[in-house]
Design a protein around this motif. Sequence first.
Motif, short mmCIF file in Angstrom:
data_model
loop_
_atom_site.label_atom_id
_atom_site.label_comp_id
_atom_site.label_asym_id
_atom_site.label_seq_id
_atom_site.Cartn_x
_atom_site.Cartn_y
_atom_site.Cartn_z
N PHE A 37 125.36 103.45 60.60
CA PHE A 37 126.49 104.30 60.21
C PHE A 37 126.58 104.36 58.69
O PHE A 37 126.34 103.37 58.00
CB PHE A 37 127.81 103.72 60.74
CG PHE A 37 127.80 103.48 62.23
CD1 PHE A 37 127.87 104.55 63.11
CD2 PHE A 37 127.70 102.19 62.73
CE1 PHE A 37 127.85 104.34 64.48
CE2 PHE A 37 127.67 101.97 64.11
CZ PHE A 37 127.75 103.05 64.98
N CYS A 38 126.98 105.53 58.19
CA CYS A 38 127.25 105.65 56.76
C CYS A 38 128.45 104.75 56.45
O CYS A 38 129.47 104.80 57.13
CB CYS A 38 127.53 107.10 56.40
SG CYS A 38 128.03 107.29 54.68
N SER A 39 128.33 103.95 55.41
CA SER A 39 129.41 103.02 55.07
C SER A 39 130.66 103.72 54.57
O SER A 39 131.74 103.14 54.56
CB SER A 39 128.94 102.04 53.98
OG SER A 39 127.77 101.37 54.39
N TYR A 40 130.54 104.97 54.14
CA TYR A 40 131.69 105.69 53.59
C TYR A 40 132.30 106.66 54.61
O TYR A 40 133.46 106.54 54.97
CB TYR A 40 131.30 106.44 52.32
CG TYR A 40 130.75 105.56 51.23
CD1 TYR A 40 131.48 104.47 50.76
CD2 TYR A 40 129.49 105.79 50.69
CE1 TYR A 40 130.97 103.65 49.76
CE2 TYR A 40 128.97 104.97 49.69
CZ TYR A 40 129.72 103.90 49.23
OH TYR A 40 129.22 103.09 48.26
N CYS A 41 131.49 107.64 55.07
CA CYS A 41 132.08 108.64 55.97
C CYS A 41 131.99 108.23 57.43
O CYS A 41 132.61 108.86 58.28
CB CYS A 41 131.42 110.00 55.76
SG CYS A 41 129.76 110.15 56.45
N GLU A 42 131.19 107.19 57.74
CA GLU A 42 131.07 106.62 59.08
C GLU A 42 130.23 107.46 60.03
O GLU A 42 130.21 107.22 61.23
CB GLU A 42 132.44 106.33 59.70
CG GLU A 42 133.31 105.44 58.85
CD GLU A 42 134.62 105.11 59.53
OE1 GLU A 42 134.64 104.91 60.74
OE2 GLU A 42 135.65 105.05 58.82
N ALA A 79 124.25 104.77 53.31
CA ALA A 79 124.95 106.05 53.11
C ALA A 79 124.15 107.23 53.62
O ALA A 79 122.93 107.22 53.63
CB ALA A 79 125.28 106.24 51.63
N CYS A 80 124.90 108.25 54.05
CA CYS A 80 124.30 109.51 54.48
C CYS A 80 123.97 110.35 53.24
O CYS A 80 124.39 110.02 52.12
CB CYS A 80 125.27 110.27 55.38
SG CYS A 80 126.68 110.99 54.52
N THR A 81 123.26 111.43 53.46
CA THR A 81 122.85 112.29 52.33
C THR A 81 124.06 112.85 51.59
O THR A 81 124.06 112.92 50.36
CB THR A 81 122.03 113.49 52.88
OG1 THR A 81 121.11 112.99 53.84
CG2 THR A 81 121.30 114.21 51.80
N ASN A 82 125.11 113.25 52.33
CA ASN A 82 126.26 113.87 51.67
C ASN A 82 127.03 112.88 50.80
O ASN A 82 127.38 113.18 49.66
CB ASN A 82 127.20 114.49 52.71
CG ASN A 82 126.58 115.66 53.42
OD1 ASN A 82 126.46 115.66 54.64
ND2 ASN A 82 126.14 116.66 52.67
N CYS A 83 127.29 111.70 51.34
CA CYS A 83 128.01 110.70 50.55
C CYS A 83 127.16 110.27 49.35
O CYS A 83 127.65 110.14 48.23
CB CYS A 83 128.37 109.48 51.40
SG CYS A 83 129.67 109.83 52.60
N ASN A 84 125.88 110.07 49.63
CA ASN A 84 124.96 109.65 48.58
C ASN A 84 124.88 110.66 47.44
O ASN A 84 124.99 110.30 46.26
CB ASN A 84 123.57 109.50 49.23
CG ASN A 84 122.78 108.38 48.60
OD1 ASN A 84 122.97 108.09 47.43
ND2 ASN A 84 121.91 107.75 49.36
N ARG A 153 128.76 118.82 56.58
CA ARG A 153 129.49 118.97 57.84
C ARG A 153 130.33 117.74 58.16
O ARG A 153 130.78 117.57 59.29
CB ARG A 153 128.49 119.23 58.97
CG ARG A 153 127.81 120.60 58.86
CD ARG A 153 126.81 120.80 59.99
NE ARG A 153 127.36 120.44 61.29
CZ ARG A 153 128.09 121.25 62.06
NH1 ARG A 153 128.39 122.45 61.64
NH2 ARG A 153 128.53 120.84 63.23
N ARG A 154 130.57 116.91 57.17
CA ARG A 154 131.30 115.67 57.46
C ARG A 154 132.70 115.95 58.00
O ARG A 154 133.13 115.35 58.97
CB ARG A 154 131.38 114.78 56.21
CG ARG A 154 130.04 114.19 55.81
CD ARG A 154 130.15 113.41 54.53
NE ARG A 154 130.49 114.28 53.41
CZ ARG A 154 130.75 113.85 52.19
NH1 ARG A 154 130.72 112.58 51.92
NH2 ARG A 154 131.03 114.70 51.23
N TRP A 155 133.42 116.89 57.36
CA TRP A 155 134.80 117.18 57.79
C TRP A 155 134.79 117.72 59.21
O TRP A 155 135.65 117.39 60.02
CB TRP A 155 135.47 118.18 56.84
CG TRP A 155 134.86 119.55 56.90
CD1 TRP A 155 133.81 120.00 56.14
CD2 TRP A 155 135.23 120.62 57.77
NE1 TRP A 155 133.50 121.28 56.50
CE2 TRP A 155 134.35 121.70 57.50
CE3 TRP A 155 136.21 120.79 58.75
CZ2 TRP A 155 134.43 122.92 58.17
CZ3 TRP A 155 136.28 122.01 59.42
CH2 TRP A 155 135.40 123.05 59.13
ZN LIG Z 1 128.46 109.51 54.60
#
Ligand SMILES: [Zn+2]
Length: 238
Positions: A37-42, A79-84, A153-155
């Motif tokens: 899991f991404c540590s920020y957006c999950e 982290a995922c690409t978007n958070c990163n 697409r996180r939101w």
């Molecule tokens: Zn993320």
Amino acid sequence: MRPVVRGDCPKDVKDENVRFASYAQARGELIKRMGEFCSYCEMHLDSSLAVEHVQPKKPDGALTEMEDRALDWNNFLLACTNCNSTKGNTDVILADYFWPDRDNTFHLFRYSEGGVIFPAIHLSEAEKLRAYKTITLTGLDKHPLNNPEASDRRWENRRETWDIAVRSKSRLAKNNCQEMREQILETATGHAYWSIWMTVFEDDPDMRCRFIEAFPGTDKTCFDAARNYAAVARKGIQ
Ligand SMILES: [Zn+2]
């Protein structure tokens, strides 16, 4: 944001801290401890989940990589690409933000309908500022009202998961049995976004306990089992 335990640096055969030749070598152990899991957006990810440096290894303005940051186990998250890419190489003073490996980030942020993220209501003005800075740093505030990139697409994933969690809860109300609870847990781990499941099932201590247990590396000390697994201040790390 799920509070996670990264744990101590892995040991080598001589029982000494592993010296990573590259930060990518830490990826497997980080996933084993904290899940995919991404540590920020999950968001749940597999192959594209990257080792994230909490303090960037080459902050804006630096000419070279800082090796102490690049290879420091205690500076790693996932982290995922978007958070990163949103966080980028912005240099950070740790005390200016909240971090999922140090703070009870579930206690500090609030998820509302549709999976929109805000600072928690109980925070002081200074803490709210810190929470907003964290949300902005990782781009967790990006939603259609402020024009996110089409690829972000996180939101939308949070909104979808919120709807699934609400539907699951209403099914459980109609058919409250162990089997249904197990099925919901499977759905939750498959869709990820632990914080959303914890929020929607706020008044169901049994499901909250299951979510805390089922997502690897969730810091159990952040919740009070005697009070519906309500979030409590994190001990020892701040
Ligand atoms: Zn993320």
